[in-house]
Design an enzyme around this catalytic site. Structure first.
Site, PDB file in Angstrom:
ATOM      1  N   GLU A 181       1.468  14.814   6.706  1.00 39.04           N
ATOM      2  CA  GLU A 181       0.262  13.600   7.514  1.00 39.04           C
ATOM      3  C   GLU A 181      -1.193  14.151   7.020  1.00 39.04           C
ATOM      4  O   GLU A 181      -2.014  13.782   7.727  1.00 39.04           O
ATOM      5  CB  GLU A 181       0.201  14.169   8.593  1.00 39.04           C
ATOM      6  CG  GLU A 181       2.313  15.382   9.064  1.00 39.04           C
ATOM      7  CD  GLU A 181       2.338  14.425   8.642  1.00 39.04           C
ATOM      8  OE1 GLU A 181       2.773  12.988   8.292  1.00 39.04           O
ATOM      9  OE2 GLU A 181       4.160  14.161   8.841  1.00 39.04           O
ATOM     10  N   ARG A 227      -7.502   7.734   0.609  1.00 38.42           N
ATOM     11  CA  ARG A 227      -7.174   6.903   1.160  1.00 38.42           C
ATOM     12  C   ARG A 227      -7.757   5.564   1.483  1.00 38.42           C
ATOM     13  O   ARG A 227      -8.426   5.699   2.567  1.00 38.42           O
ATOM     14  CB  ARG A 227      -5.570   6.483   1.868  1.00 38.42           C
ATOM     15  CG  ARG A 227      -4.946   5.391   1.852  1.00 38.42           C
ATOM     16  CD  ARG A 227      -3.401   5.560   2.488  1.00 38.42           C
ATOM     17  NE  ARG A 227      -4.264   5.666   3.602  1.00 38.42           N
ATOM     18  CZ  ARG A 227      -3.200   5.162   5.308  1.00 38.42           C
ATOM     19  NH1 ARG A 227      -2.222   4.472   5.066  1.00 38.42           N
ATOM     20  NH2 ARG A 227      -4.213   5.773   6.363  1.00 38.42           N
ATOM     21  N   GLY A 244       5.909  -7.861   4.801  1.00 43.38           N
ATOM     22  CA  GLY A 244       6.168  -8.891   6.108  1.00 43.38           C
ATOM     23  C   GLY A 244       6.132 -10.376   5.395  1.00 43.38           C
ATOM     24  O   GLY A 244       6.720 -11.012   6.664  1.00 43.38           O
ATOM     25  N   ASP A 320       3.598   5.845   1.231  1.00 46.41           N
ATOM     26  CA  ASP A 320       4.598   6.990   1.879  1.00 46.41           C
ATOM     27  C   ASP A 320       5.593   5.748   0.111  1.00 46.41           C
ATOM     28  O   ASP A 320       5.578   5.172   0.225  1.00 46.41           O
ATOM     29  CB  ASP A 320       5.999   6.642   2.208  1.00 46.41           C
ATOM     30  CG  ASP A 320       5.011   8.122   4.118  1.00 46.41           C
ATOM     31  OD1 ASP A 320       4.417   8.744   3.621  1.00 46.41           O
ATOM     32  OD2 ASP A 320       5.109   7.252   4.949  1.00 46.41           O
ATOM     33  N   ASP A 438       7.664  16.917  11.221  1.00 51.57           N
ATOM     34  CA  ASP A 438       8.513  15.687  11.233  1.00 51.57           C
ATOM     35  C   ASP A 438       9.327  15.416  13.354  1.00 51.57           C
ATOM     36  O   ASP A 438       9.250  14.129  13.396  1.00 51.57           O
ATOM     37  CB  ASP A 438      10.264  15.374  10.641  1.00 51.57           C
ATOM     38  CG  ASP A 438       9.478  15.385   9.130  1.00 51.57           C
ATOM     39  OD1 ASP A 438       9.558  14.684   8.978  1.00 51.57           O
ATOM     40  OD2 ASP A 438       9.514  16.573   8.424  1.00 51.57           O
TER      41      ASP A 438
END
Length: 516
Positions: A181, A227, A244, A320, A438
């Site tokens: 995470e 990031r 999308g 991811d 998780d």
């Protein structure tokens, strides 16, 4: 320099259900993301390209990619995919015939790749690519715990065992990690340095958005790379990201007769029943436009950041791995075209290790508590919604460490080596499985929350059951229970409780990060 970083992770799913949550999740991701990604890296490597990206593979995912049960299940799943494609191709309408033909080609390619390269596990596939220097490997701690909330001794143990697991699988000990995470608390950099970690990932806001260079953390030489959200959100954003787009295959719409996905997104507010049929040519044209847009975005960002800081900058886009293929069907095609287009546009591509060793490092930063979750804090893993899991984790970890400490003290003798104790190993294994990040994530996001809570409590029950037998002095029962629970999941055979730091060592591993 541009660095693409991918984080590959799924919780341990083998033997814990199939659908809607369970092994199906693993097999879908394997077929749609891991097979295409490694095939793409192999193609580019065959062309003489190297240092293409930085790839994190968590120990718990690596264990599943090597697990005999999962390998057999994956082979069956691929065969079933091909059967479903045959069923679609045999239907009378043209839409199903086109869908069936398309899915038959895809399943046949996946089966060929899997049978040729993967039947002995994922480790040989990845080791070949590592030997070619196609990518830099990022490691991580065993079982993917939220490290800032983890008792410091278990945190250190989990990290060291995770790095050892990578060494056993790939003959490579990662020097970089993607902490679960992207979570951090002050003091963790000390443990990282002691474990041989030289760099790790954080989210952009942890560096207050200044991600143009890696930054040494506090008084250490361990470098944090952030990031870049401006670039990453061109892909990642749920509101405006590429996946999308109306031409791409819709993830949520199924053909109920075959279980295949026949529709394109069409529009964000369009009901599944009204979505248009998928058109591969339309999707491929959209990929080309989005590749060009991404390359242009990276170029502008690199120039802008270099001008702002007065020296060459680095841009890190991080995602991811499962986004590419599993969630975004066209993602693997987009990735390969981006990795070809960036150098053609004069943009240097490298790994995080390249950036660190080649000078893309700035001044130290006093990094504070952070994650890449909602709010960029710890609320997803420590908020009110998961207070029961936080309490469970604390209780299980305390009991596990206390039991193992007592067993080790009773079992040791001056001048004699400590023998391996499989009961202690299993107690720590179940404790680590209980505290997997998780479970809290799935509860906080209301994504299969019941499954997540059940999994956490199942591993907690296993730890308690074994520990109770130890406390009662019933060594035979404890050994039988430990063997049974280990056989049920069968992961991390290299975990060795003898490497758990002594209790007195806790003060050296950033106790300030433990939640009250």
């Amino acid at each position: 320099m541009f660095c693409l970083v991918l984080h590959s992770h799924l919780p341990w799913l083998a033997h814990h259900g199939r659908w809607p949550v369970g092994e199906e999740w693993l097999y879908q991701s394997w077929a749609a993301s891991y097979l295409p990604l490694t095939a793409m890296l192999r193609r580019l490597s065959d062309e003489g390209r190297s240092h293409l990206l930085t790839l994190g593979i968590t120990p718990v995912l690596a264990a599943q990619l090597d697990d005999p049960h999962c390998l057999s299940g994956m082979h069956h799943w691929l065969g079933n995919w091909q059967i479903r494609a045959h069923e679609a191709a045999g239907m009378p309408d043209a839409a199903h015939r086109d869908l069936g033909a398309r899915e038959h080609r895809a399943s046949a390619d996946a089966l060929t790749d899997f049978e040729l390269r993967w039947r002995h596990g994922g480790s040989p596939v990845l080791r070949d690519l590592l030997d070619r220097e196609a990518f830099e490997l990022l490691g991580g701690p065993l079982a993917h715990p939220f490290q800032p909330l983890l008792e410091p001794r278990l945190r250190e143990f989990s990290l060291r065992e995770g790095l050892a697991d990578a060494k056993n699988r790939w003959n490579t000990t990662p020097t970089g990690i993607w902490g679960p995470e992207c979570a951090y608390t002050p003091g963790m950099e000390i443990g990282y340095a002691e474990a041989g970690v030289t760099h790790f990932m954080v989210d952009g806001p942890a560096l207050r958005g200044d991600t143009s260079l890696g930054r040494p953390v506090r008084d250490s030489d361990v470098v944090a790379f952030g990031r870049d959200l401006q670039v990453s959100y061109r892909v990642w954003s749920p509101k405006s990201g590429y996946p999308g787009h109306g031409a791409y295959r819709d993830f949520h719409t199924y053909d109920h007769a075959t279980g295949l996905k026949p529709a394109r997104v069409t529009g964000r507010t369009v009901d599944s029943a009204d979505k248009a049929p998928y058109d591969p040519e339309l999707a491929s044209a959209a990929v080309d436009r989005h590749v060009a847009d991404f390359v242009s975005t990276v170029r502008r960002r690199l120039r802008g950041e270099a001008e702002r800081i007065g020296r060459p900058a680095v841009v890190v886009a991080a995602f991811d791995t499962e986004l590419f293929g599993h969630w975004w069907h066209e993602g693997p095609e987009w990735l390969e075209k981006v990795l070809r287009a960036l150098p053609e546009a004069g943009i240097r591509v490298g790994t995080l290790e390249d950036a660190r060793t080649q000078g893309y490092v700035g001044a130290p930063v006093p990094l504070e508590n952070s994650s890449w979750g909602s709010g960029k804090d710890w609320r997803v893993w420590a908020g009110e919604k998961v207070s029961d899991l936080v309490a469970l984790n604390s209780e299980v970890v305390a009991a596990a460490l206390d039991t193992v400490d007592k067993a080790r003290s009773l079992g040791s003798a001056p001048g004699r080596p400590e023998l391996r104790n499989r009961v202690n190993d299993q107690i720590l294994r179940e404790a680590l499985m209980t505290v997997s990040s998780d479970w809290a994530f799935m509860v906080s996001k209301d994504s299969a929350a019941e499954y997540a809570r059940d999994r956490a409590h199942k591993h907690a029950h296993a730890m308690r059951e074994i520990a109770a037998a130890v406390a009662a002095g019933n060594d035979a029962s404890a050994a039988r229970l430990a063997a049974g629970w280990n056989a049920a999941d069968g992961l991390f055979p290299g975990l060795d409780a003898r490497r758990l730091p002594a209790r007195s060592a806790a003060s050296a591993v950033g106790v300030s990060g433990v939640a009250s």
